[in-house]
Every structure is written in C-alpha cells, then in structure tokens.
Design an enzyme around this catalytic site. Sequence first.
Site, PDB file in Angstrom:
ATOM      1  N   ARG A 114      23.053  31.361  61.199  1.00 20.76           N
ATOM      2  CA  ARG A 114      22.678  32.673  61.774  1.00 20.76           C
ATOM      3  C   ARG A 114      21.210  32.568  62.160  1.00 20.76           C
ATOM      4  O   ARG A 114      20.346  32.325  61.311  1.00 20.76           O
ATOM      5  CB  ARG A 114      22.889  33.788  60.760  1.00 20.76           C
ATOM      6  CG  ARG A 114      22.291  35.121  61.187  1.00 20.76           C
ATOM      7  CD  ARG A 114      22.739  36.282  60.330  1.00 20.76           C
ATOM      8  NE  ARG A 114      24.119  36.645  60.629  1.00 20.76           N
ATOM      9  CZ  ARG A 114      24.692  37.800  60.269  1.00 20.76           C
ATOM     10  NH1 ARG A 114      23.999  38.700  59.575  1.00 20.76           N
ATOM     11  NH2 ARG A 114      25.934  38.052  60.568  1.00 20.76           N
ATOM     12  N   HIS A 142      28.097  37.195  68.760  1.00 26.46           N
ATOM     13  CA  HIS A 142      28.555  37.261  67.364  1.00 26.46           C
ATOM     14  C   HIS A 142      30.057  36.950  67.354  1.00 26.46           C
ATOM     15  O   HIS A 142      30.892  37.821  67.080  1.00 26.46           O
ATOM     16  CB  HIS A 142      28.259  38.641  66.776  1.00 26.46           C
ATOM     17  CG  HIS A 142      28.333  38.695  65.280  1.00 26.46           C
ATOM     18  ND1 HIS A 142      28.652  37.606  64.493  1.00 26.46           N
ATOM     19  CD2 HIS A 142      28.129  39.726  64.409  1.00 26.46           C
ATOM     20  CE1 HIS A 142      28.642  37.968  63.224  1.00 26.46           C
ATOM     21  NE2 HIS A 142      28.321  39.246  63.141  1.00 26.46           N
ATOM     22  N   GLN A 145      32.451  37.744  64.269  1.00 26.33           N
ATOM     23  CA  GLN A 145      32.817  39.162  64.163  1.00 26.33           C
ATOM     24  C   GLN A 145      33.975  39.482  65.107  1.00 26.33           C
ATOM     25  O   GLN A 145      34.927  40.187  64.738  1.00 26.33           O
ATOM     26  CB  GLN A 145      31.599  40.034  64.517  1.00 26.33           C
ATOM     27  CG  GLN A 145      31.887  41.518  64.484  1.00 26.33           C
ATOM     28  CD  GLN A 145      32.205  42.019  63.083  1.00 26.33           C
ATOM     29  OE1 GLN A 145      31.479  41.722  62.143  1.00 26.33           O
ATOM     30  NE2 GLN A 145      33.290  42.771  62.926  1.00 26.33           N
ATOM     31  N   ASP A 236      27.913  50.103  67.328  1.00 23.18           N
ATOM     32  CA  ASP A 236      27.067  49.239  66.498  1.00 23.18           C
ATOM     33  C   ASP A 236      25.715  49.944  66.373  1.00 23.18           C
ATOM     34  O   ASP A 236      25.428  50.897  67.111  1.00 23.18           O
ATOM     35  CB  ASP A 236      26.928  47.860  67.179  1.00 23.18           C
ATOM     36  CG  ASP A 236      26.228  46.830  66.297  1.00 23.18           C
ATOM     37  OD1 ASP A 236      26.042  47.098  65.077  1.00 23.18           O
ATOM     38  OD2 ASP A 236      25.853  45.768  66.819  1.00 23.18           O
ATOM     39  N   CYS A 276      31.136  46.935  63.344  1.00 22.48           N
ATOM     40  CA  CYS A 276      30.977  45.624  62.692  1.00 22.48           C
ATOM     41  C   CYS A 276      30.313  45.753  61.328  1.00 22.48           C
ATOM     42  O   CYS A 276      30.457  44.856  60.503  1.00 22.48           O
ATOM     43  CB  CYS A 276      30.177  44.696  63.598  1.00 22.48           C
ATOM     44  SG  CYS A 276      28.606  45.413  64.118  1.00 22.48           S
ATOM     45  N   ARG A 304      37.126  39.354  58.256  1.00 18.42           N
ATOM     46  CA  ARG A 304      36.133  38.283  58.426  1.00 18.42           C
ATOM     47  C   ARG A 304      36.554  37.074  57.590  1.00 18.42           C
ATOM     48  O   ARG A 304      36.445  35.933  58.028  1.00 18.42           O
ATOM     49  CB  ARG A 304      34.732  38.764  57.978  1.00 18.42           C
ATOM     50  CG  ARG A 304      34.140  39.922  58.774  1.00 18.42           C
ATOM     51  CD  ARG A 304      33.845  39.534  60.208  1.00 18.42           C
ATOM     52  NE  ARG A 304      32.993  38.373  60.300  1.00 18.42           N
ATOM     53  CZ  ARG A 304      31.650  38.399  60.268  1.00 18.42           C
ATOM     54  NH1 ARG A 304      31.028  39.560  60.195  1.00 18.42           N
ATOM     55  NH2 ARG A 304      30.930  37.297  60.372  1.00 18.42           N
TER      56      ARG A 304
END
Length: 317
Positions: A114, A142, A145, A236, A276, A304
Amino acid sequence: MTESHAQTRFAKDFLSILDLSWDDLERLLRLSAQMKTDRRLGPKAPSASTLAGMHVALLFEKPSLRTRSTFEIAIRELGGDTLHLPSSLAEGIREPLQDVARNLERWVRALIIRTFAQDKVATLAAAGRDLHVINALTDEEHPCQALADALTMRERWGDCRGRTIAFIGDGNNVATSLLQVSLMLGITVHVASPSGYELPDNVVNAATRVARDGATVARFTDPARAVDGVDAVYTDVWASMGEEAEAADRRRVFAPYQVNDRLMAAAHRDVIFMHCLPAHRGEEVTSQVIDSSASVVFDQAENRLHTQKALLSMLVS
Ligand code: CP
C-alpha cells in the site's frame, strides 16, 4: 469440489483490475465464493496448504484496518507466513525499489504493498520477475477493494448484467477500480462528482474498453439524477489518505453529495448501499443509511478476506 483455475495463465501481478481478463475475473469470483463456503472447514479446507512453505511480505505506507487484517488472515489460512517490512523501504532512498524487489524475490513469493504512486508498484513488479506484486491501494487504484465489491454485488444479484450502480463523491482510486470491475461485469455506472473532482477522461476511456453486455458510464454533477432508479449507491470519504490538509475545503464542496435517506429514496426500491470503509458518519453518509437494512458495507469488508484468498491462490498457482 474446489473451483478449477488452471485453464489460462493468470497474470504475474495484480496492480489493477485491468490486469484481469473477463475470464480471470469470473474464475476469481467463483473461487472466492468457494473459499467463503469452505472456510467453515478450517484446516481441512482444500486451500489450507496453498501457501505452505511460502512467505508473503507486507509493506504499508498508509494506515489500514481491513486490507492489512484480511491479507494477514488470508495468508495464514492458506498455510503461509507473513513478513512485515518497514514502510520506509517504499521511499526507495536507502536503496532503489528495483533492488528491493530483487532481494525480496529471493526470499518471499509475493509482496503486498500500500503506497502513494501507482508507478512504485509497477516498478517493483517489473524488477521482481519471480515476485508477485499486489496493489493494496495506491493514489490511483484500489483493485483489492473492487474484487470484494464485485463478490458482494454477485451475492446480492446473481448475474449482474443490466444492473446500474451510482458512485457519489470524489472520482478517486476506489471509484476508478469500482468503475473497471462494474463494467467488466456488465453493470452500468453513474458517477456524480463536484466540478473539479470528476474521474479523469483517460480513466473512463480505459474502463469503457473492457465493458461488456452493453454496460456504459455516465457522469453527473447532480447526485439526485445519478441515483435515479439505480440498484446500488456507493460512496467514499471526501478526503482520502494523504488529502487531510484539504479536508475542510472538501467538506464544503462535497456537502451536497451526502448519501442520506432523501437521496436513497430516489433509487430503486431494493437498492443496496455500499462503502469501502472507513466511513465518516455525518459527512459522506448518514448513520441512518449506513446502519439501514439496505447497507452491505460489512459484507464488503468480510468479502475482502475471501477474494484476497482467491487472488493469492491464483497468483501463486
Ligand atoms: N477499505 C479499505 O481498504 O480499508 P482499510 O483502509 O482499513 O484497509
């Protein structure tokens, strides 16, 4: 029976949803669903020794609850072991990123990273020919996700073709990967963003090239028009990691884009709400919406784990 995934060669790395073919995505989602079912078998699950004898490195330059936890659990449940690297390694100051990758590939099977710039994960992936690199979030994308989002929509709808999802807010990394995966599943995407915060044209054009079954993209500035009749509403945070200095300005600009009961009422009667996480309750979404029966946010968080187990398994197989 465990889902077979030996038909075609899977990519070495997972830096973007666009690294997957339609067939890869289909196989990955089927394997994810199988792994979700098999989890109750614990150490007797067919996948329990997939990573036996292997180490997977984790390098996080930004905070994480879901991504870090689910990858750690995924690696352990697949029989592997984790190696936690200092985040400063991603700066490429102590040694070049190419050398970091060429060291790691001698010891570990995969690197989960990340970081900020997508270029960094691409550099590591290109240098480490025997290292599987997984993008656990960059400023641009991402993709992990989006895999969980796709599994969640499949669980709710079965065949997703002909559905429509509205993303309300910043045209950010989550919106980019959601757009890509949705179009690949035949889901039309509406994106409503304030002027200056839209998804870039090059992102929309690249995603449109992988659309199937007539799925399209439409961009709006009015969130009420974007959610009209849709099957899912997704939002988000207004200021992503690294944009904290802009948070006050963004709260003002994005205030009309809050997902609340009034906005949800304009969608389809059976609409689902997606996020998310982490969520800033009272900003991009109200507590009434995120805690409502329409909300699938914790299914997304759970998924996830299952999608990342399937991803790791397909990368190393
Ligand atoms: N959605 C998500 O990536 O959560 P974390 O930032 O907690 O990993």
